[in-house]
Write a protein that holds these residues in place. Structure first.
Motif, PDB file in Angstrom:
ATOM      1  N   LYS A   1       0.852  -1.206   0.000  1.00 51.46           N
ATOM      2  CA  LYS A   1       0.000   0.000   0.000  1.00 51.46           C
ATOM      3  C   LYS A   1       0.882   1.248   0.000  1.00 51.46           C
ATOM      4  O   LYS A   1       1.847   1.325   0.755  1.00 51.46           O
ATOM      5  CB  LYS A   1      -0.892  -0.022   1.246  1.00 51.46           C
ATOM      6  CG  LYS A   1      -1.962   1.034   1.249  1.00 51.46           C
ATOM      7  CD  LYS A   1      -3.137   0.702   2.183  1.00 51.46           C
ATOM      8  CE  LYS A   1      -2.750   0.430   3.604  1.00 51.46           C
ATOM      9  NZ  LYS A   1      -3.834   0.665   4.566  1.00 51.46           N
TER      10      LYS A   1
ATOM     11  N   MET B   1       1.219   5.103   0.927  1.00 51.11           N
ATOM     12  CA  MET B   1       0.629   6.017   1.913  1.00 51.11           C
ATOM     13  C   MET B   1       1.288   7.363   1.767  1.00 51.11           C
ATOM     14  O   MET B   1       2.408   7.550   2.261  1.00 51.11           O
ATOM     15  CB  MET B   1       0.974   5.535   3.328  1.00 51.11           C
ATOM     16  CG  MET B   1       0.306   4.292   3.703  1.00 51.11           C
ATOM     17  SD  MET B   1      -1.402   4.721   3.908  1.00 51.11           S
ATOM     18  CE  MET B   1      -1.993   3.187   4.432  1.00 51.11           C
TER      19      MET B   1
ATOM     20  N   PHE C   1      -3.823   8.601  11.277  1.00 51.16           N
ATOM     21  CA  PHE C   1      -4.335   7.240  11.493  1.00 51.16           C
ATOM     22  C   PHE C   1      -4.516   7.078  12.987  1.00 51.16           C
ATOM     23  O   PHE C   1      -3.524   7.035  13.712  1.00 51.16           O
ATOM     24  CB  PHE C   1      -3.327   6.191  11.018  1.00 51.16           C
ATOM     25  CG  PHE C   1      -3.335   5.962   9.556  1.00 51.16           C
ATOM     26  CD1 PHE C   1      -4.049   4.917   9.011  1.00 51.16           C
ATOM     27  CD2 PHE C   1      -2.635   6.804   8.723  1.00 51.16           C
ATOM     28  CE1 PHE C   1      -4.067   4.722   7.638  1.00 51.16           C
ATOM     29  CE2 PHE C   1      -2.639   6.619   7.364  1.00 51.16           C
ATOM     30  CZ  PHE C   1      -3.360   5.575   6.813  1.00 51.16           C
TER      31      PHE C   1
ATOM     32  N   HIS D   1      -4.505   1.711  16.182  1.00 52.90           N
ATOM     33  CA  HIS D   1      -5.218   0.469  15.850  1.00 52.90           C
ATOM     34  C   HIS D   1      -4.224  -0.679  15.722  1.00 52.90           C
ATOM     35  O   HIS D   1      -3.015  -0.461  15.651  1.00 52.90           O
ATOM     36  CB  HIS D   1      -5.984   0.632  14.526  1.00 52.90           C
ATOM     37  CG  HIS D   1      -5.081   0.864  13.351  1.00 52.90           C
ATOM     38  ND1 HIS D   1      -4.495   2.082  13.091  1.00 52.90           N
ATOM     39  CD2 HIS D   1      -4.634   0.027  12.375  1.00 52.90           C
ATOM     40  CE1 HIS D   1      -3.750   1.994  12.000  1.00 52.90           C
ATOM     41  NE2 HIS D   1      -3.801   0.759  11.552  1.00 52.90           N
TER      42      HIS D   1
ATOM     43  N   ASP E   1      -3.582  -3.990  13.048  1.00 49.95           N
ATOM     44  CA  ASP E   1      -4.011  -4.366  11.694  1.00 49.95           C
ATOM     45  C   ASP E   1      -4.806  -5.673  11.723  1.00 49.95           C
ATOM     46  O   ASP E   1      -5.478  -6.017  10.742  1.00 49.95           O
ATOM     47  CB  ASP E   1      -2.797  -4.506  10.762  1.00 49.95           C
ATOM     48  CG  ASP E   1      -2.237  -3.141  10.386  1.00 49.95           C
ATOM     49  OD1 ASP E   1      -2.977  -2.130  10.505  1.00 49.95           O
ATOM     50  OD2 ASP E   1      -1.060  -3.065   9.997  1.00 49.95           O
TER      51      ASP E   1
ATOM     52  N   HIS F   1      -0.543   0.772  16.603  1.00 51.31           N
ATOM     53  CA  HIS F   1       0.181   1.840  15.903  1.00 51.31           C
ATOM     54  C   HIS F   1      -0.797   2.858  15.329  1.00 51.31           C
ATOM     55  O   HIS F   1      -1.996   2.601  15.219  1.00 51.31           O
ATOM     56  CB  HIS F   1       1.051   1.244  14.791  1.00 51.31           C
ATOM     57  CG  HIS F   1       0.248   0.561  13.717  1.00 51.31           C
ATOM     58  ND1 HIS F   1      -0.288  -0.708  13.883  1.00 51.31           N
ATOM     59  CD2 HIS F   1      -0.146   0.970  12.480  1.00 51.31           C
ATOM     60  CE1 HIS F   1      -0.955  -1.051  12.797  1.00 51.31           C
ATOM     61  NE2 HIS F   1      -0.895  -0.045  11.921  1.00 51.31           N
TER      62      HIS F   1
ATOM     63  N   SER G   1      -0.662   7.256  13.418  1.00 49.74           N
ATOM     64  CA  SER G   1       0.216   8.388  13.076  1.00 49.74           C
ATOM     65  C   SER G   1      -0.607   9.672  13.046  1.00 49.74           C
ATOM     66  O   SER G   1      -1.786   9.650  12.680  1.00 49.74           O
ATOM     67  CB  SER G   1       0.902   8.147  11.720  1.00 49.74           C
ATOM     68  OG  SER G   1      -0.041   8.039  10.686  1.00 49.74           O
TER      69      SER G   1
HETATM   70  O1  LIG Z   1       1.470   5.018   7.390  1.00 51.27           O
HETATM   71  C1  LIG Z   1       0.852   5.344   8.404  1.00 51.27           C
HETATM   72  O2  LIG Z   1       0.994   6.431   8.942  1.00 51.27           O
HETATM   73  C2  LIG Z   1      -0.102   4.400   9.073  1.00 51.27           C
HETATM   74  C3  LIG Z   1      -0.528   3.278   8.208  1.00 51.27           C
HETATM   75  C4  LIG Z   1      -1.367   2.296   8.949  1.00 51.27           C
HETATM   76  O3  LIG Z   1      -1.522   2.366  10.132  1.00 51.27           O
HETATM   77  C5  LIG Z   1      -2.018   1.192   8.267  1.00 51.27           C
HETATM   78  O4  LIG Z   1      -2.052   1.135   7.027  1.00 51.27           O
HETATM   79  O5  LIG Z   1      -2.543   0.309   8.978  1.00 51.27           O
END
Ligand SMILES: O=C(O)CCC(=O)C(=O)O
Length: 259
Positions: A107, A109, A119, A122, A124, A201, A203
């Motif tokens: 992915k 980002m 974000f 959470h 994953d 995690h 952000s």
């Molecule tokens: O790249 C980020 O800041 C977070 C990405 C993330 O948490 C996710 O894709 O689950």
């Protein structure tokens, strides 16, 4: 590429930041690929912001935020295939997960300057639960990231709590788990942050005048079977290292759709 102490750190803390996995020349090539990708997406009918909805920010704040998130980037540009099969990256995956490393998805980002979406914290896990929890992510940094431009935050050791209840299965209660409850993983371009899919995690918003470009690579042990068919798509199943001992216990079956 990584020491036994780093492997131990990963298992104890559920994350590991590795410096200089990619060199400056590689980073520059991948930045160009991201730019070309975004231009092509903008010129297509598929461009949109993937910022998360929710109640962790007032609706008028949420509306302003932008996140350029695209899955399975290796289907769009061969440079991303080179990125996810790069020798240092694969060596680190084998040390952390074992000899057999299978791709789940990738992915892009991109958090644009001044309005790059947050974000909330959470795991994953709820997005693609697996039975043995081997699933882990590598976040490849193409920019210097810190708290100003929305760097990743992790809660060390949180993977040991196992799966936690998420709000609408998307994120953890933000009052209990504000983004500041994690430690900021300050990284430079070429660095890679690895973490298990149970590690909490998130952000913050990119409020700086700099972009934040990361590519995520999610991998699993092929013997770790999906608990259900959530997030099953064309990106998964590719062996990045070793063999698939399950042969064909489970596989993706899609249909061709003309968009
Ligand atoms: O790249 C980020 O800041 C977070 C990405 C993330 O948490 C996710 O894709 O689950």
């Amino acid at each position: 590429m990584i020491s036994e102490d780093q492997v131990k750190f990963y298992h104890e803390n559920g994350y590991l930041l590795v410096k200089g996995v990619y060199d400056a020349e590689e980073v520059e090539t991948f930045r160009e690929s991201v730019e070309t990708f975004l231009k092509r997406a903008a010129a297509s009918k598929f461009d949109r912001s993937h910022a998360w909805a929710g109640d962790y920010l007032p609706p008028e704040e949420l509306k302003k935020l932008v996140l350029k998130g695209f899955h399975d980037v290796q289907y769009h540009d061969a440079q991303f295939m080179r990125m996810i099969t790069q020798r240092n990256l694969i060596t680190i995956f084998t040390k952390l997960i074992g000899d057999n490393v299978q791709l789940h998805h990738t992915k892009m980002m991109v958090k644009p300057p001044e309005k790059g979406a947050a974000f909330p914290m959470h795991q994953d896990y709820p997005y693609f639960p697996h039975s043995k929890h081997s699933m882990m992510l590598a976040s490849i940094h193409l920019d210097h990231t810190n708290e100003e431009n929305g760097c990743l935050h992790v809660i060390p050791g949180s993977h040991r709590q196992g799966p936690l209840p998420h709000v609408g299965s998307y994120y953890l209660n933000h009052k209990e788990y504000p983004i500041e409850s994690g430690i900021p993983c300050i990284a430079e371009s070429g660095d890679v942050l690895f973490f298990n899919y149970l590690t909490i995690h998130g952000s913050p918003i990119n409020r700086s005048d700099r972009t934040r470009r990361n590519i995520l690579v999610q991998v699993r042990d092929p013997e770790d079977e999906p608990a259900n068919d959530k997030h099953v798509n064309w990106g998964q199943g590719l062996m990045l290292h070793g063999i698939n001992p399950t042969f064909r216990n489970y596989k993706y079956e899609g249909t061709l759709v003309k968009a």
